[in-house]
Design an enzyme around this catalytic site. Structure first.
Site, PDB file in Angstrom:
ATOM      1  N   ASN A  12       0.788  -1.151  -0.065  1.00 22.47           N
ATOM      2  CA  ASN A  12      -0.080   0.056  -0.108  1.00 22.47           C
ATOM      3  C   ASN A  12       0.669   1.365  -0.215  1.00 22.47           C
ATOM      4  OD1 ASN A  12      -2.966  -0.672   0.259  1.00 22.47           O
ATOM      5  ND2 ASN A  12      -2.104  -1.827   1.620  1.00 22.47           N
ATOM      6  N   MET A  82       0.580  -2.256  12.592  1.00 19.81           N
ATOM      7  CA  MET A  82      -0.038  -3.353  13.244  1.00 19.81           C
ATOM      8  C   MET A  82      -0.042  -3.045  14.730  1.00 19.81           C
ATOM      9  SD  MET A  82      -0.815  -5.372  10.779  1.00 19.81           S
ATOM     10  CE  MET A  82      -1.572  -6.792  11.504  1.00 19.81           C
ATOM     11  N   ASN A  99      -6.640   4.816   7.917  1.00 17.30           N
ATOM     12  CA  ASN A  99      -6.217   3.619   7.960  1.00 17.30           C
ATOM     13  C   ASN A  99      -6.877   2.803   6.739  1.00 17.30           C
ATOM     14  OD1 ASN A  99      -5.234   1.074   8.860  1.00 17.30           O
ATOM     15  ND2 ASN A  99      -6.985   0.725   9.869  1.00 17.30           N
ATOM     16  N   HIS A 101      -8.083  -0.957   5.321  1.00 21.37           N
ATOM     17  CA  HIS A 101      -8.430  -2.437   6.261  1.00 21.37           C
ATOM     18  C   HIS A 101      -8.902  -3.235   5.406  1.00 21.37           C
ATOM     19  CE1 HIS A 101      -9.340  -4.851   9.590  1.00 21.37           C
ATOM     20  NE2 HIS A 101     -10.449  -5.222   8.932  1.00 21.37           N
TER      21      HIS A 101
HETATM   22  C1  GRF Z   1      -3.326  -4.365   4.243  1.00 16.49           C
HETATM   23  O1  GRF Z   1      -4.294  -5.628   3.587  1.00 16.49           O
HETATM   24  C2  GRF Z   1      -3.938  -3.371   5.048  1.00 16.49           C
HETATM   25  O2  GRF Z   1      -5.517  -3.238   4.504  1.00 16.49           O
HETATM   26  C3  GRF Z   1      -3.841  -3.990   6.192  1.00 16.49           C
HETATM   27  O3  GRF Z   1      -2.750  -4.704   6.303  1.00 16.49           O
HETATM   28  C4  GRF Z   1      -2.393  -4.898   5.091  1.00 16.49           C
HETATM   29  C5  GRF Z   1      -0.946  -4.530   4.531  1.00 16.49           C
HETATM   30  O4  GRF Z   1      -0.293  -4.981   3.290  1.00 16.49           O
HETATM   31  N1  GRF Z   1      -4.130  -3.268   7.069  1.00 16.49           N
HETATM   32  P1  GRF Z   1       0.983  -3.961   2.906  1.00 16.49           P
HETATM   33  O5  GRF Z   1       1.943  -4.179   3.831  1.00 16.49           O
HETATM   34  O6  GRF Z   1       0.467  -2.623   2.598  1.00 16.49           O
HETATM   35  O7  GRF Z   1       1.422  -4.914   1.769  1.00 16.49           O
END
Ligand code: GRF
Length: 179
Positions: A12, A82, A99, A101
C-alpha cells in the site's frame, strides 16, 4: 506532506508512492519491514520506533509523532501498521490519520480480516478506508468498496488490488480538500 506508518510488506505504501503522492517520511515499529526497503528505494527518509527501545507505547508514539512533524507531515496514513496508536499520537494529528483495512468495517476488524471473512462464510467482503481513533479498526468510514468472496482462491489478491486503488484515491482527495 504525508507520513506513512508500516509494519510489513508495504504494497500500500508502494501504491501511494506510485500515485505520485507527497510521502515525506515512513516510520515502522519493525526494522525488518520490507516497506522500509521500498521507501528507501524511493529516496524517502525512514525510521524505526521499536517498542523495546522506549519506556512504554505512549512515549514511543510521542517520539514517533515528533519525528514525523520534523519531516513536515500533516497527514498520517497507516498502511499495514500493526500497532494501536495511543492518545499522545492521536492528539498530535487530530482527524488527520487514516487507515486501510481489508474488510467492510465494522465487519471483521483486527489482524485476520480476510481469513475471518472466509471462515464466516459471507458472500461479500471488501476494503475500508477510515479515520483512526483509539479503537481497533474503529473511527469514521471515509470510503468502502465491496469485493465478492468467490472465487476464494483469488480473494486476497483482489482485495489488495482494490486497496491499491482506493487508498491513493482517498488520500489524494483529502490532500486536495485541505489545500
Ligand atoms: C493490507 O491488507 C491492509 O489493509 C492491512 O494490512 C495489509 C498491509 O499490506 N491493514 P501491505 O503491507 O500494504 O502490503
Amino acid at each position: 506532506m504525508i507520513g506513512v506508518l508500516v509494519s510489513g510488506n508495504g504494497s500500500n505504501l508502494q501504491a501511494l508512492i506510485d500515485a505520485g503522492l507527497p510521502v515525506s517520511a515512513v516510520a515502522s515499529n519493525r526494522k525488518d519491514a520490507y516497506a522500509l526497503v521500498r521507501a528507501r528505494s524511493a529516496g524517502i527518509p525512514t525510521a524505526t520506533f521499536a517498542l523495546d527501545c522506549h519506556a512504554d507505547r505512549a512515549e514511543r508514539d510521542l517520539v514517533m509523532a515528533t519525528w514525523l512533524e520534523e519531516h513536515g507531515v500533516e497527514l498520517v496514513v497507516l498502511a499495514g501498521y500493526m500497532h494501536l496508536l495511543t492518545e499522545p499520537f492521536l492528539k498530535r494529528f487530530p482527524e488527520r490519520i487514516v487507515n486501510v483495512h481489508p474488510s467492510l468495517l465494522p465487519a471483521f476488524p483486527g489482524a485476520h480480516a480476510i481469513s475471518d471473512a472466509l471462515a464466516a462464510g459471507v458472500e461479500t467482503t471488501g476494503v475500508t478506508v477510515h479515520y483512526v481513533d483509539a479503537g481497533l479498526d474503529t473511527g469514521p468510514v471515509i470510503a468502502q468498496e465491496a469485493v465478492p468472496v468467490e472465487p476464494r482462491a483469488t480473494l486476497e489478491e483482489r482485495i489488495h488490488a482494490v486497496e491499491h486503488r482506493l487508498l491513493p484515491k482517498v488520500v489524494s482527495d483529502i490532500c486536495l480538500a485541505v489545500r
